[in-house]
Design a protein around this motif. Structure first.
Motif, PDB file in Angstrom:
ATOM      1  N   ALA B 172       0.563  -1.207  -0.077  1.00 12.94           N
ATOM      2  CA  ALA B 172       0.059   0.154  -0.077  1.00 12.94           C
ATOM      3  C   ALA B 172       0.853   1.447   0.215  1.00 12.94           C
ATOM      4  O   ALA B 172       0.701   2.435  -0.863  1.00 12.94           O
ATOM      5  N   ARG B 173       2.297   1.022   0.958  1.00 11.43           N
ATOM      6  CA  ARG B 173       2.898   2.438   0.311  1.00 11.43           C
ATOM      7  C   ARG B 173       3.000   2.887  -0.680  1.00 11.43           C
ATOM      8  O   ARG B 173       4.096   3.783  -1.323  1.00 11.43           O
ATOM      9  N   LEU B 174       3.673   1.478  -1.217  1.00 11.98           N
ATOM     10  CA  LEU B 174       4.818   1.879  -2.663  1.00 11.98           C
ATOM     11  C   LEU B 174       3.962   2.053  -3.341  1.00 11.98           C
ATOM     12  O   LEU B 174       4.077   3.045  -4.535  1.00 11.98           O
ATOM     13  N   LEU B 175       2.476   1.601  -3.560  1.00  9.74           N
ATOM     14  CA  LEU B 175       1.306   2.096  -4.346  1.00  9.74           C
ATOM     15  C   LEU B 175       1.420   3.762  -4.132  1.00  9.74           C
ATOM     16  O   LEU B 175       1.299   4.962  -4.991  1.00  9.74           O
ATOM     17  N   LYS B 176       0.554   3.802  -3.315  1.00  5.60           N
ATOM     18  CA  LYS B 176       0.928   5.614  -2.678  1.00  5.60           C
ATOM     19  C   LYS B 176       1.629   5.744  -2.897  1.00  5.60           C
ATOM     20  O   LYS B 176       1.231   7.726  -3.932  1.00  5.60           O
ATOM     21  N   ALA B 177       3.273   5.982  -2.877  1.00  5.03           N
ATOM     22  CA  ALA B 177       4.354   6.564  -3.483  1.00  5.03           C
ATOM     23  C   ALA B 177       3.971   7.032  -4.750  1.00  5.03           C
ATOM     24  O   ALA B 177       3.930   8.196  -5.153  1.00  5.03           O
ATOM     25  N   LEU B 178       4.059   6.280  -5.258  1.00  9.18           N
ATOM     26  CA  LEU B 178       3.384   5.995  -7.274  1.00  9.18           C
ATOM     27  C   LEU B 178       2.641   6.905  -7.678  1.00  9.18           C
ATOM     28  O   LEU B 178       3.006   6.960  -8.245  1.00  9.18           O
ATOM     29  N   THR B 179       1.693   7.014  -6.793  1.00  8.79           N
ATOM     30  CA  THR B 179       0.173   7.500  -6.823  1.00  8.79           C
ATOM     31  C   THR B 179       1.023   8.911  -6.607  1.00  8.79           C
ATOM     32  O   THR B 179       0.252  10.172  -7.629  1.00  8.79           O
ATOM     33  N   GLN B 180       1.521   9.044  -5.394  1.00  8.36           N
ATOM     34  CA  GLN B 180       1.606  11.061  -4.883  1.00  8.36           C
ATOM     35  C   GLN B 180       2.214  11.297  -6.082  1.00  8.36           C
ATOM     36  O   GLN B 180       2.129  12.406  -6.531  1.00  8.36           O
ATOM     37  N   PHE B 181       3.091  10.386  -6.722  1.00  5.52           N
ATOM     38  CA  PHE B 181       3.931  11.121  -8.400  1.00  5.52           C
ATOM     39  C   PHE B 181       3.442  10.625  -9.220  1.00  5.52           C
ATOM     40  O   PHE B 181       3.305  11.903 -10.101  1.00  5.52           O
ATOM     41  N   GLN B 182       3.030  10.052  -9.380  1.00  6.32           N
ATOM     42  CA  GLN B 182       2.130   9.910 -11.411  1.00  6.32           C
ATOM     43  C   GLN B 182       0.721  10.560 -11.429  1.00  6.32           C
ATOM     44  O   GLN B 182       0.854  11.609 -11.834  1.00  6.32           O
ATOM     45  N   GLY B 183       0.732  10.865 -10.130  1.00  4.31           N
ATOM     46  CA  GLY B 183      -0.872  11.590 -10.084  1.00  4.31           C
ATOM     47  C   GLY B 183      -0.838  13.301  -9.966  1.00  4.31           C
ATOM     48  O   GLY B 183      -1.401  13.645 -10.111  1.00  4.31           O
ATOM     49  N   SER B 184       0.934  13.607  -9.276  1.00  6.23           N
ATOM     50  CA  SER B 184       1.289  15.212  -9.428  1.00  6.23           C
ATOM     51  C   SER B 184       0.971  15.208 -10.857  1.00  6.23           C
ATOM     52  O   SER B 184       1.446  16.953 -11.594  1.00  6.23           O
ATOM     53  N   ILE B 185       1.687  14.602 -12.117  1.00 10.06           N
ATOM     54  CA  ILE B 185       1.962  15.179 -13.095  1.00 10.06           C
ATOM     55  C   ILE B 185       0.579  15.554 -14.375  1.00 10.06           C
ATOM     56  O   ILE B 185      -0.292  14.732 -14.772  1.00 10.06           O
ATOM     57  N   VAL B 186       0.114  17.000 -14.050  1.00  8.55           N
ATOM     58  CA  VAL B 186      -0.708  17.514 -14.814  1.00  8.55           C
ATOM     59  C   VAL B 186       0.258  18.105 -16.506  1.00  8.55           C
ATOM     60  O   VAL B 186       1.164  18.829 -15.812  1.00  8.55           O
ATOM     61  N   SER B 187      -0.960  17.688 -16.802  1.00  8.79           N
ATOM     62  CA  SER B 187      -0.285  18.475 -18.290  1.00  8.79           C
ATOM     63  C   SER B 187      -1.795  19.990 -18.925  1.00  8.79           C
ATOM     64  O   SER B 187      -2.842  19.545 -19.498  1.00  8.79           O
ATOM     65  N   ASP B 188      -1.152  20.732 -18.559  1.00 12.64           N
ATOM     66  CA  ASP B 188      -1.812  22.225 -19.180  1.00 12.64           C
ATOM     67  C   ASP B 188      -1.069  22.833 -19.735  1.00 12.64           C
ATOM     68  O   ASP B 188      -1.568  23.727 -19.443  1.00 12.64           O
ATOM     69  N   GLY B 189      -0.206  23.007 -20.442  1.00  9.80           N
ATOM     70  CA  GLY B 189       0.316  23.949 -20.219  1.00  9.80           C
ATOM     71  C   GLY B 189       0.520  23.843 -22.248  1.00  9.80           C
ATOM     72  O   GLY B 189       1.335  24.992 -22.830  1.00  9.80           O
ATOM     73  N   SER B 190      -0.285  23.445 -22.702  1.00 12.16           N
ATOM     74  CA  SER B 190      -0.129  23.271 -24.110  1.00 12.16           C
ATOM     75  C   SER B 190      -0.837  24.436 -24.667  1.00 12.16           C
ATOM     76  O   SER B 190      -1.716  25.720 -23.773  1.00 12.16           O
ATOM     77  N   ARG B 191      -0.746  25.244 -26.113  1.00 15.58           N
ATOM     78  CA  ARG B 191      -1.489  26.562 -26.560  1.00 15.58           C
ATOM     79  C   ARG B 191      -1.978  26.239 -25.925  1.00 15.58           C
ATOM     80  O   ARG B 191      -3.166  26.717 -25.981  1.00 15.58           O
ATOM     81  N   TYR B 192      -3.247  25.145 -26.628  1.00 19.21           N
ATOM     82  CA  TYR B 192      -4.707  25.705 -26.654  1.00 19.21           C
ATOM     83  C   TYR B 192      -4.707  25.367 -25.052  1.00 19.21           C
ATOM     84  O   TYR B 192      -5.897  26.058 -24.653  1.00 19.21           O
TER      85      TYR B 192
END
Lengths: 261, 339
Positions: B172-192
């Motif tokens: 659970a801790r391993l998976l939650k750590a991965l979630t903290q990283f992956q979940g933080s990857i937000v893509s909102d910087g496109s020209r659109y």
């Protein structure tokens, strides 16, 4: 002389004042605990084979009483969860974080026991539990304890717990084995099931002094109830109607036997 | 007199000290919810993002020791330079050179995703990594073995202690750590994205493309996230070797249906479709315009395809290029750690 005395007195007062500011959490001597009426109990799952309740063990040759198939179980594990006890007044006690894996590897003379603690004292008249995991905890992400996916009772590709795992050998399947991983908690075919046992007039007496046990027999032959066989169903690895059938067949083999008070 | 004052000050300073811990550190902010996005479906209340947790997740994400024989990491098939999709491969390559089953999607905006995989079979972001970690053609290591290995043969217990306050590693801790990283990857910087916020003016071609996109594509590739998260048969095949959603719902009507992907970063995440069969955006638009294949479950909106002229296809592709978020590609917070 008086001034010196006064200084010492002030410093002593300050010392007393400042060191007494700390919070004293250890007040047990001051407040003795209320009289304890809580107690523990055991649920003992007695695994048997067939309606005759012959001995059941892993890695042992067994003949199915109905299909005649020659079988050996190498694995039998299942979730027992959401355990509740009903008392004579109609009140219900619920175990907190009630998730357990019953594993036939842990059998002692066919029995696997679960201990439940901190039940309020009194007379109990019935017990209910789920074979499997409730739907909420199937969608709650990474969990610990009995619900740890590292327990290998969890589907990685179709999120959900494997409620019942039964694996072994059969003389009637093409590859000589049978493998049942039974799960599925949503849609029309749920493999989890709720059981309720009325103690049929007997009562379970809970008190600090006793450690009573409820005995439930579990008939492992019952997967193949109603004419099923491993020849017809050698394996099951996904939710659906047959998973539900196998699971409810097996669950139907859970019967209240007796209480040891 | 001075002695008394000093004593008084010292006494007051050391007095009344609580046993409470230091106040919590300032919140670490690798994760930000863009103002113009809908609400995420995953909230981090049960898994608060901390700097140590995020860094542990990042270290795990790029660590080949999460695979049998230390051959591949998550980052092997989810590469930042391709918006966290694979390097222009239809099907990714796992341990022992084994080929995967479906095209590797880009990992971004995961906190807005309700169901993961092309067939939506995984219902929670935290347990998503279990599938690639345990799959025999991907990373091929049982979860219990991985936890034991990290606990007993690596330097990870210290990092877990820093993140979770205990050297005991649990899945659970391993998976939650991965979630903290992956979940933080937000893509909102496109020209659109900048266009939506009034910070970018589209070219004439991009404007035409946007209008065509909204008229012809946005029914499924809808809204700010460019997906309505539905499962659809988009006319790729008459017969299905991969049942897609049907395998999960066990409903034959769902056979051949796959999740509508987000088109964010689409120009960076080729090839396209669940099996990566189309290498270029031109091929994709040709498919929708002239290449739809009939099957019983074909989505009704595609019954007649989406007829487009060559010029219209070019304009749509000009618009699709505005969906690329180059800031994401260069965001060092999500890059492979240097040590």
């Amino acid at each position: 002389m008086t001034i010196k005395f006064f200084k010492i007195a002030v410093m002593a007062m300050l010392l007393a004042f400042t060191t007494s500011c700390s919070d004293d959490d250890n007040n047990d001597d001051m407040n003795p605990p209320a009289e304890n009426t809580k107690g523990s109990m055991y649920i003992k799952f007695d695994h048997v084979w067939g309606p005759a309740q012959d001995d059941f063990a892993l890695n042992t040759d067994l003949t199915h009483p109905a299909s005649g198939e020659e079988l050996r179980f190498t694995k039998l594990r299942y979730y027992i969860s959401n355990i509740e006890l009903q008392n004579a007044n109609g009140d219900t006690w619920k175990e907190e974080e009630s998730y357990h894996i019953v594993d036939a590897e842990n059998m002692s003379s066919g029995e696997v026991e679960l201990e439940l603690s901190d039940l309020p004292g009194g007379s109990y008249t019935g017990i209910s539990y789920m074979i499997g995991v409730d739907s909420l905890r199937n969608v709650s992400g990474a969990q610990e304890g009995a619900l740890d996916p590292a327990e290998n009772m969890f589907w990685s590709w179709n999120t959900g717990y494997i409620f019942i795992k039964a694996e072994g050998e059969s003389n009637m399947t093409s590859n000589g084995s049978f493998t049942y991983h039974l799960g599925g908690f949503s849609g029309p075919f749920k493999a989890n099931q709720e059981k309720y046992h009325d103690f049929q007039g007997a009562t379970l007496e809970i008190s600090p002094a006793d450690n009573p046990a409820v005995h439930v027999t579990v008939n492992a032959a019952r997967f193949w109830h109603g004419g099923l066989s491993t020849e017809q169903v050698p394996m099951m690895h996904m939710p659906g109607e047959m998973a539900q059938t196998l699971a409810t067949n097996f669950g139907g083999g859970f019967q209240f036997d007796h209480i040891h008070n | 007199m001075r002695f008394t004052l000093a004593t008084l000050m010292v006494a007051l300073l050391i007095s009344c000290q609580d046993d409470k811990q230091e106040p919590p550190e300032a919140e670490f902010s690798a994760y930000e919810v863009p103002a113009h996005f809908p609400d995420p479906v995953y909230n981090f209340d049960g898994n608060p993002i901390t700097e140590k947790g995020f860094e542990l997740g990042r270290k795990l994400f790029y660590d080949k020791r999460l695979s049998r024989g230390q051959q591949v990491s998550c980052g092997s098939c989810h590469a930042q330079v391709h918006a966290f999709a694979d390097h222009a491969l239809p099907l990714s390559i796992g341990v022992d050179g084994k080929e995967g089953r479906r095209n590797s999607p880009g990992l971004y905006n995961l906190a807005w995703t309700e169901a993961f995989m092309w067939d939506g079979g995984i219902n929670h972001i935290e347990v998503m990594p279990i599938a690639p970690i345990t799959d025999s053609v991907e990373m091929d290591i049982p979860l219990s073995d991985l936890v034991e290995y990290l606990q007993t043969e690596t330097e990870y217990p210290e990092a877990f202690n820093a993140a979770f306050g205990s050297t005991e590693i649990t899945s659970a801790r391993l998976l939650k750590a991965l979630t903290q990283f992956q979940g933080s990857i937000v893509s909102d910087g496109s020209r659109y994205d900048k266009y939506l916020q009034g910070q970018y003016t589209m070219t004439v071609e991009q404007e035409r493309g946007l209008a065509l996109f909204e008229a012809n594509c946005a029914g499924c590739h809808a809204g700010v996230l460019q997906t309505d998260f539905s499962y659809r048969n988009n006319g790729l095949d008459a017969y299905f070797t991969d049942l897609g959603r049907g395998r999960i719902t066990q409903n034959p009507d769902d056979d051949g249906k796959f999740r509508v992907p987000s088109l964010r970063n689409v120009a960076l995440t080729n090839p396209y479709m669940h099996d990566g069969r189309f290498f270029t955006l031109e091929q994709v638009l040709d498919h929708y315009s002239e290449g739809i294949v009939e099957s019983p479950g074909l989505d009704p909106v595609l019954a007649n395809g989406i007829p487009l002229t060559e010029d219209e296809k070019e304009d749509i592709i000009e618009f699709l290029y505005t969906l690329s978020d180059f800031e994401l590609l260069g965001d060092l917070r999500f890059s492979e750690p240097l040590e």
